[in-house]
Design a protein around this motif. Structure first.
Motif, short mmCIF file in Angstrom:
data_model
loop_
_atom_site.label_atom_id
_atom_site.label_comp_id
_atom_site.label_asym_id
_atom_site.label_seq_id
_atom_site.Cartn_x
_atom_site.Cartn_y
_atom_site.Cartn_z
N ALA A 69 4.53 -20.54 -17.18
CA ALA A 69 4.02 -19.25 -17.66
C ALA A 69 4.46 -18.12 -16.74
O ALA A 69 4.89 -17.05 -17.21
N ARG A 70 4.35 -18.32 -15.44
CA ARG A 70 4.76 -17.28 -14.50
C ARG A 70 6.26 -17.03 -14.59
O ARG A 70 6.72 -15.89 -14.53
N GLU A 71 7.05 -18.09 -14.71
CA GLU A 71 8.50 -17.94 -14.78
C GLU A 71 8.93 -17.15 -16.01
O GLU A 71 10.00 -16.53 -16.00
N HIS A 72 8.09 -17.16 -17.05
CA HIS A 72 8.44 -16.46 -18.28
C HIS A 72 7.65 -15.16 -18.46
O HIS A 72 7.57 -14.61 -19.56
N GLY A 73 7.09 -14.65 -17.36
CA GLY A 73 6.54 -13.31 -17.35
C GLY A 73 5.18 -13.14 -18.00
O GLY A 73 4.78 -12.00 -18.29
N LEU A 74 4.44 -14.21 -18.22
CA LEU A 74 3.13 -14.09 -18.82
C LEU A 74 2.12 -13.65 -17.76
O LEU A 74 2.27 -13.96 -16.58
#
Length: 259
Positions: free
Chosen positions: A219-224
């Motif tokens: 999630a963090r890697e995809h900007g959420l």
């Protein structure tokens, strides 16, 4: 991240499989799931714009049109209108499950969840892994296995969504055996964490933590910016709180007889 933000994210979170049948108005959404679901009929949304009694009566009338179903799973969610829970109990509703609604600000530093190296994780981007995911979840949630065509369709979808940053389902393995599964779906800026399940005989070995850590990293890697999950009060809830999630309320499901 305010309580209003979390309530709005919860209200926007619905999932209806392509093979389901729906009854939808501007006030309600009833879903008749495929036969392999343990609870085939569910009220997913209720937003009354008239007197509550009238809308509740309409829900029951529409639910009873499904002649092969004797029970309705009715969720009382965050933001449900005042008096709804009492109305559901008056219909004969019996509590089946109580879930904590938990959210996490993903802009905050990640908590070390002490993931064990013995747990291997794979996304459900092929039919074999999708079948493993469904096997674990069918055992934990007491559903039946979907047919092969459903498994193939889900694997094709995940092959695209995992790569695109839209999520999928992770499967956990110990010594090559599938023992856990957990999903992630994306709604705007929200990572919706669903279906966390671990076989009973291997609980306590860090499998849920491994699945949680990997999904939060994705999630963090995809900007959420928000992690959202509805956790069982006695099982996943304590782990989620240790991972930095905060409780914003509870949701309860009731089994309501239709006949």
């Amino acid at each position: 991240m305010t309580p209003e933000d979390v309530a709005a994210a919860c209200a926007a979170w619905t999932w209806v499989p392509e093979s389901a049948t729906t009854v939808e108005t501007d006030e309600l959404l009833l879903v008749r799931y495929p036969v392999w679901f343990s609870r085939p009929l569910e009220l997913l949304r209720l937003e009354p714009r008239r007197q509550l009694d009238a809308v509740v009566a309409e829900v029951m009338e529409r639910a009873r049109t499904f002649d092969d179903v004797d029970e309705l799973l009715w969720w009382v969610r965050l933001g449900s209108p005042a008096g709804l829970e009492s109305a559901v109990v008056a219909l004969g509703g019996v509590v089946e499950e109580t879930l904590d609604v938990l959210a996490l600000d993903l802009s905050e530093p990640a908590v070390d969840l002490d993931v064990k190296a013995e747990v291997e994780l794979r996304w459900n981007t092929d039919v074999t892994t999708e079948r493993d995911a469904q096997l674990v979840q069918s055992i934990v949630f007491e559903d039946e296995m979907p047919p092969d065509e459903e498994l193939e369709s889900a694997a094709r979808t995940a092959a695209a969504t995992v790569l695109a940053g839209h999520g999928g389902c992770l499967v956990a393995y110990l010594d090559g055996r599938p023992v856990g599964a957990a999903g992630l779906a994306v709604g705007e800026h929200v990572a919706r964490l669903w279906g966390g399940s671990v076989l009973e005989e291997v609980r306590g070995r860090g499998i849920y933590r491994a699945l949680l850590s990997a999904r939060l990293t994705y999630a963090r890697e995809h900007g959420l910016t928000m992690g959202l999950v509805k956790g069982r009060v006695q099982t996943s809830g304590p782990i989620l709180r240790r991972a930095g999630f905060s409780v914003f309320g509870q949701e309860r499901s009731y089994v309501v007889p239709l006949r």
